[in-house]
Design an enzyme around this catalytic site. Sequence first.
Site, PDB file in Angstrom:
ATOM      1  N   TYR A  77       6.984  -7.861   9.377  1.00  0.00           N
ATOM      2  CA  TYR A  77       6.849  -8.934  10.129  1.00  0.00           C
ATOM      3  C   TYR A  77       8.086  -9.847   9.549  1.00  0.00           C
ATOM      4  O   TYR A  77       7.658 -11.126   9.042  1.00  0.00           O
ATOM      5  CB  TYR A  77       5.483  -9.414  10.045  1.00  0.00           C
ATOM      6  CG  TYR A  77       4.526  -8.779  10.958  1.00  0.00           C
ATOM      7  CD1 TYR A  77       4.455  -9.162  12.266  1.00  0.00           C
ATOM      8  CD2 TYR A  77       3.821  -7.701  10.211  1.00  0.00           C
ATOM      9  CE1 TYR A  77       3.523  -8.292  12.805  1.00  0.00           C
ATOM     10  CE2 TYR A  77       2.706  -7.046  11.034  1.00  0.00           C
ATOM     11  CZ  TYR A  77       2.781  -7.387  12.393  1.00  0.00           C
ATOM     12  OH  TYR A  77       1.856  -6.592  13.121  1.00  0.00           O
ATOM     13  N   TYR A 103       7.304  -4.024   0.622  1.00  0.00           N
ATOM     14  CA  TYR A 103       6.914  -2.722   0.332  1.00  0.00           C
ATOM     15  C   TYR A 103       8.136  -1.683  -0.031  1.00  0.00           C
ATOM     16  O   TYR A 103       9.181  -1.696   0.293  1.00  0.00           O
ATOM     17  CB  TYR A 103       6.476  -2.050   1.861  1.00  0.00           C
ATOM     18  CG  TYR A 103       5.216  -2.404   2.260  1.00  0.00           C
ATOM     19  CD1 TYR A 103       3.812  -1.678   1.895  1.00  0.00           C
ATOM     20  CD2 TYR A 103       4.875  -3.481   3.226  1.00  0.00           C
ATOM     21  CE1 TYR A 103       2.878  -1.997   2.143  1.00  0.00           C
ATOM     22  CE2 TYR A 103       3.488  -3.893   3.639  1.00  0.00           C
ATOM     23  CZ  TYR A 103       2.603  -3.079   2.982  1.00  0.00           C
ATOM     24  OH  TYR A 103       1.394  -3.599   3.457  1.00  0.00           O
ATOM     25  N   HIS A 142       6.301  -4.109  -3.584  1.00  0.00           N
ATOM     26  CA  HIS A 142       5.055  -3.821  -3.110  1.00  0.00           C
ATOM     27  C   HIS A 142       4.529  -2.381  -3.198  1.00  0.00           C
ATOM     28  O   HIS A 142       4.908  -1.812  -1.994  1.00  0.00           O
ATOM     29  CB  HIS A 142       4.902  -4.459  -1.887  1.00  0.00           C
ATOM     30  CG  HIS A 142       3.583  -4.606  -1.080  1.00  0.00           C
ATOM     31  ND1 HIS A 142       2.795  -5.986  -1.520  1.00  0.00           N
ATOM     32  CD2 HIS A 142       2.693  -3.978  -0.299  1.00  0.00           C
ATOM     33  CE1 HIS A 142       1.472  -5.654  -0.661  1.00  0.00           C
ATOM     34  NE2 HIS A 142       1.416  -4.598  -0.263  1.00  0.00           N
ATOM     35  N   GLU A 180       0.282  -3.092  -6.470  1.00  0.00           N
ATOM     36  CA  GLU A 180      -0.989  -2.451  -6.659  1.00  0.00           C
ATOM     37  C   GLU A 180      -0.840  -0.961  -7.182  1.00  0.00           C
ATOM     38  O   GLU A 180      -0.821  -0.026  -6.326  1.00  0.00           O
ATOM     39  CB  GLU A 180      -1.792  -2.376  -5.307  1.00  0.00           C
ATOM     40  CG  GLU A 180      -2.463  -3.498  -4.963  1.00  0.00           C
ATOM     41  CD  GLU A 180      -3.379  -3.759  -3.818  1.00  0.00           C
ATOM     42  OE1 GLU A 180      -3.679  -2.597  -3.245  1.00  0.00           O
ATOM     43  OE2 GLU A 180      -3.714  -4.844  -3.477  1.00  0.00           O
ATOM     44  N   GLU A 269      -3.193 -11.547  -4.356  1.00  0.00           N
ATOM     45  CA  GLU A 269      -3.370 -10.830  -3.126  1.00  0.00           C
ATOM     46  C   GLU A 269      -4.875 -11.121  -2.921  1.00  0.00           C
ATOM     47  O   GLU A 269      -5.526 -10.703  -3.766  1.00  0.00           O
ATOM     48  CB  GLU A 269      -2.927  -9.490  -2.911  1.00  0.00           C
ATOM     49  CG  GLU A 269      -2.634  -9.493  -1.467  1.00  0.00           C
ATOM     50  CD  GLU A 269      -2.152  -7.880  -1.413  1.00  0.00           C
ATOM     51  OE1 GLU A 269      -0.991  -7.367  -1.555  1.00  0.00           O
ATOM     52  OE2 GLU A 269      -3.319  -6.958  -1.021  1.00  0.00           O
ATOM     53  N   ALA A 275     -11.329  -4.411   2.331  1.00  0.00           N
ATOM     54  CA  ALA A 275      -9.990  -4.014   1.689  1.00  0.00           C
ATOM     55  C   ALA A 275      -9.204  -3.389   2.441  1.00  0.00           C
ATOM     56  O   ALA A 275      -7.766  -3.261   2.200  1.00  0.00           O
ATOM     57  CB  ALA A 275     -10.573  -3.007   0.470  1.00  0.00           C
ATOM     58  N   TRP A 303      -3.362 -12.758   1.749  1.00  0.00           N
ATOM     59  CA  TRP A 303      -2.895 -11.948   2.546  1.00  0.00           C
ATOM     60  C   TRP A 303      -3.240 -12.170   3.942  1.00  0.00           C
ATOM     61  O   TRP A 303      -4.347 -12.156   4.156  1.00  0.00           O
ATOM     62  CB  TRP A 303      -3.097 -10.364   1.893  1.00  0.00           C
ATOM     63  CG  TRP A 303      -2.555  -9.145   2.786  1.00  0.00           C
ATOM     64  CD1 TRP A 303      -3.150  -8.568   3.682  1.00  0.00           C
ATOM     65  CD2 TRP A 303      -1.170  -8.835   2.680  1.00  0.00           C
ATOM     66  NE1 TRP A 303      -2.171  -7.584   4.365  1.00  0.00           N
ATOM     67  CE2 TRP A 303      -1.175  -7.564   3.568  1.00  0.00           C
ATOM     68  CE3 TRP A 303      -0.229  -9.016   1.574  1.00  0.00           C
ATOM     69  CZ2 TRP A 303      -0.055  -6.874   3.433  1.00  0.00           C
ATOM     70  CZ3 TRP A 303       1.053  -8.178   1.872  1.00  0.00           C
ATOM     71  CH2 TRP A 303       0.930  -6.940   2.688  1.00  0.00           C
TER      72      TRP A 303
END
Length: 480
Positions: A77, A103, A142, A180, A269, A275, A303
Amino acid sequence: MREERVGQDKAAQKRRNAYLVMLLFCLAGMLAFGDRAEAASPYAANGRLSVSKGKIVNSKGKSFVIKGVSTHGLAWYPEYVNKEAFKTLRDTWGVNTIRLAMYTADYNGYCTGGSQKNLKKKIDQGVKYATDLGMYVIIDWHILSDGNPLTYKKQAKQFFQEIARKYSGYGNVMYEICNEPNGRGGSWKNIKSYAKDIIKTIRSVNKNAIIIVGTPTWSQDVDKAQADPVTGYKNIAYAFHFYAGTHKSGLRSKLEKAVKKGLPVIVTEFGISEASGGGKADTAEGNRWMKLLDQYGIGRVCWNLSNKNETSALLKSSCKKKSGWKASDLSASGKWLVQAYTGKPPASGSGGTGNGSSGSSSTGNGQSLSRTSAGKVKLHASLTRVNSWKSGGKYYTQYKLVLKNTGSKTSSRWQVSVKLKQSFSVSDKWCGSFVRKEKTLTIKPLEWNKKIKKNGTAELGFVVKSAKAQTISSILITAS
Ligand code: IDC
């Protein structure tokens, strides 16, 4: 033939109109805001942040609470990285921090085929807008499906060295080095070994910026970091993530224990969704989390800033605006967030700075994807959205496709296929043959641009018409 000609003239007219409208918007903006005194921005009022005694403090040593919004994936996005959007967040949502989520291995990830150049360009834009607006910005590596941070450590080192050097003079930029970690490879042992290396790399070019280290189990196990923290460096904080629809009092007490023992934590986040990013929006549980974060002055970043059809997206999926959102544009998560950050429900009037959803408006150009053909002939294709406008209730998006022969062999034939997110029809095209099947457009050369020699280029273009704002899903190129 004549009809086609007329169609093209009309399209050209629309493009000209779109440019004119954009120009008028800019002029109107300059007149309207040119002489208005701005209240002190978050950065003007607080300066460089640092970590002191387990807390995030401002340049005067006073506790500072990060209230942030995270982008969705930057490749996913990109259109929400625009200055008006950040300004809306700052001025009407009470946001002082933007997180730029890049990412590494999902959806055109930085390490799995996404355009590194374009992703870095997006980061540069995001940092520039945040800086111009006096906001803090977190650059987030990410990792997600690549649960082990060591998997792409080499790329991470290169990335952070380049970025941290570039922004070494910026007091508002923070680095989150592994979103994460998860799974077996995402153990604290691996994270710590990764963190030591990356922190060393960053510190060699950037002495003071806050560096945020992810924790095991999707950044939930702050207890592991607390028991065995990274030593030898200042301004290190640890990431903690929660999704209120799934995570409740059990996880809250884990956070509270680690914080009580002095671990500096930033919630980089969170969401009130489950989740998965979807499910129910649990506002009651969200409020319980906010209460705990307020009690300890813990920073938080929500987020995600997008209109994706999922609970965690802060905008309704029907909302096409890229800034200036009002209450009716926000999802349940978005409305709750504005209330949580400002203490007031979102205003129902227009935010004042947005581009409306009707008439001709420019809607976030610049998305770009590129690929190089596999095989002996190396043809690099880069597809960029160069213009978009709305007319008669439909979205028109104009793309430019540039091919460049980056290898040593001449390409004598090639084909590009472009997959778009929304159903579309081709409303204009030039310099190629274009055949659409479902959401895929197959592009072939004409007689004269079939052959592309070493270092040679070809440029093509097309406009698609769709019922919703368009984005590129993927691009593929074959050449021989
Ligand atoms: C989710 C997005 C969703 C996307 C998915 C996979 O909301 O649109 O399809 O990732 O890439 C996280 C992750 C974050 C997730 C989010 C919600 O850091 O990338 O985003 N989430 O599932 N951790 C817990 C939840």
